[in-house]
Design a protein around this motif. Structure first.
Motif, PDB file in Angstrom:
ATOM      1  N   ASP A 103      25.859  41.243  34.818  1.00 40.95           N
ATOM      2  CA  ASP A 103      25.748  41.093  36.269  1.00 40.95           C
ATOM      3  C   ASP A 103      24.835  42.157  36.863  1.00 40.95           C
ATOM      4  OD1 ASP A 103      27.513  38.987  36.079  1.00 40.95           O
ATOM      5  OD2 ASP A 103      29.257  40.131  36.765  1.00 40.95           O
TER       6      ASP A 103
ATOM      7  N   SER B  56      21.560  41.497  39.231  1.00 41.12           N
ATOM      8  CA  SER B  56      21.531  41.969  40.611  1.00 41.12           C
ATOM      9  C   SER B  56      20.430  42.991  40.847  1.00 41.12           C
ATOM     10  CB  SER B  56      22.894  42.552  40.997  1.00 41.12           C
ATOM     11  OG  SER B  56      23.206  43.688  40.217  1.00 41.12           O
TER      12      SER B  56
ATOM     13  N   SER C   7      17.580  36.915  46.067  1.00 44.34           N
ATOM     14  CA  SER C   7      19.024  36.971  45.868  1.00 44.34           C
ATOM     15  C   SER C   7      19.348  36.892  44.382  1.00 44.34           C
ATOM     16  CB  SER C   7      19.698  35.806  46.600  1.00 44.34           C
ATOM     17  OG  SER C   7      21.039  35.646  46.171  1.00 44.34           O
ATOM     18  N   GLN C   8      20.418  37.572  43.965  1.00 43.44           N
ATOM     19  CA  GLN C   8      20.784  37.530  42.557  1.00 43.44           C
ATOM     20  C   GLN C   8      21.188  36.133  42.118  1.00 43.44           C
ATOM     21  OE1 GLN C   8      24.301  40.348  43.107  1.00 43.44           O
ATOM     22  NE2 GLN C   8      25.098  38.994  41.518  1.00 43.44           N
TER      23      GLN C   8
END
Length: 409
Positions: free
Chosen positions: A70, A74, A83-84
């Motif tokens: 993650d 990100s 945006s991730q």
């Protein structure tokens, strides 16, 4: 005033420069894959040794594995200005493009059109051209055969209300000229078309702010951008919602999974955070106003470009006036990436081998740009001698390259 790049600091971030087996050799095939920075290697080693388990399960090693994946998504998205949820990973840019083409296969209607170029690497051309089998009309935006230049006015002549997608490279892996992505995207959008940009040959020379550039799809390869062997793709959410899901049906509601049919390579995804570690280390070391996000990305982009331009112009000056080679693309370093292709009028691979004997690592091939070479009158069977470098190349290596070229050409 910006500091000049500290090349000693930069090269210390790449273990390859410390390897005895590579001493006395200058690397000029970076367009085929760059050296990997220490931060990526450290993360990859840590993942494999500490938590090489199925991620996102409720135990510590698994939670750590998922958190690192993650983090990569990100932080990389933040540096790219998106945006991730809009960023996905895949095994390579070529495979990512085939997945996207399959999605468009279910979205487009017979009689609608796609525009591709003959300047591209085959990865951003072949998958789209195959949609002609489904009744989609494929138009070719052609380069100038003398210069390899893509003229935006020629694109305007191809655009009409039936064009649904325009595909082109940020820069070609043999022509090297940097195409005006924002201008071209605006033309396509004004005609109602989506835009897919192949950034594989550009991203290693400074990550772009994809959010500002504006294309609907932007693709590049981590293994050519100091990272692991992953393809990275950004897809505008408005387009992503229109395209049919290509993943397991129960993953269709997760944006970053929609275009990743198979399970990702967990360790390599996690290691991509090391690319951002490296860019941020460059920003901090060179006293950037911001050391995270798009601010750091823009600073490092310009830092890399300034270094590369200063090294590239002497090389271009050394080859542009020779009557025994043909330089493909612009002779002005500010207009191109440091990927220099020379047509020799003879087979290029034996010349690359001669350079290797002089300590120069380069390539002689068609580099999957067969259409571009043919369009410029270059025999793909002979190929071109490609000399490509990045910001970690130093002045002595460029000097050695120029001297070696004088001996073998």
């Amino acid at each position: 005033m910006k500091r000049a790049m500290d090349i000693e600091f930069v090269r210390k971030q790449f273990p390859a420069f410390e390897q005895p087996s590579l001493q006395g050799q200058a690397f000029f095939e970076n367009a085929g894959g760059s050296y990997t920075c220490r931060q990526v290697i450290d993360r990859l080693f840590r993942f494999y040794t500490e938590h090489k388990v199925q991620p996102y399960a409720p135990y510590a090693a698994s939670e750590a594995a998922g958190a690192e994946m993650d983090e990569a998504r990100s932080r990389l998205a933040a540096m790219l200005g998106v945006s991730q949820q809009d960023l996905s990973f895949g095994p390579s840019t070529t495979q990512n493009t085939y997945v996207l083409a399959q999605a468009f296969r279910g979205f487009l209607k017979p009689g609608e059109k796609i525009i591709v170029t003959n300047q591209d690497h085959e990865a951003n051309s072949g998958p789209w051209r195959r949609l002609a089998d489904e009744g989609i009309e494929v138009l070719e935006w052609q380069i100038d055969p003398a210069t390899g230049h893509l003229d935006p006015s020629a694109l305007e002549d191809l655009l009409d209300e039936s064009v649904r997608l325009v595909c082109f490279p940020h820069c070609s892996n043999v022509v090297g000229e940097i195409n005006p992505v924002t201008e071209i995207t605006a033309l396509a959008h004004a005609a109602g078309a989506f835009v897919c940009v192949d950034g594989v040959s550009y991203a290693p020379h400074g990550l772009p702010n994809v959010g500002e550039l504006g294309p609907d799809i932007y693709l590049f390869s981590a293994y050519k951008t100091y990272g692991p062997h992953q393809g990275i793709m950004v897809i505008n959410p408005a387009l992503a919602e229109l395209l049919p899901n290509q993943a397991h049906y129960f993953n269709g509601d997760v944006p970053y999974k929609r275009f990743t049919p198979a399970g990702p390579d967990h360790a390599q995804v996690a290691a991509c955070a090391g690319m951002v570690d490296y860019f941020e280390a460059l920003a901090e070391h060179h006293s950037a106003p911001e050391i995270t996000g798009t601010g750091a990305g823009a600073f490092v982009h310009d830092l890399m470009r300034e270094q590369e331009i200063s090294l590239l112009q002497p090389l271009l000056d050394a080859v542009k006036g020779r009557n025994d080679v043909r330089l493909l693309g612009p002779a002005n370093a500010k207009e191109r990436a440091p990927t220099v292709a020379l047509a020799l009028g003879r087979a290029a691979e034996p010349v690359a081998k001669q350079l290797a004997e002089l300590g120069i690592m380069a390539g002689g091939s068609d580099f999957y740009a067969v259409r571009a070479l043919r369009a410029m009158g270059v025999d793909p069977a002979q190929g071109v001698l490609r000399l490509s470098f990045t910001h970690y190349t130093d002045q002595s290596e460029v000097t050695a390259l120029i001297e070696a070229l004088d001996r073998v050409l």
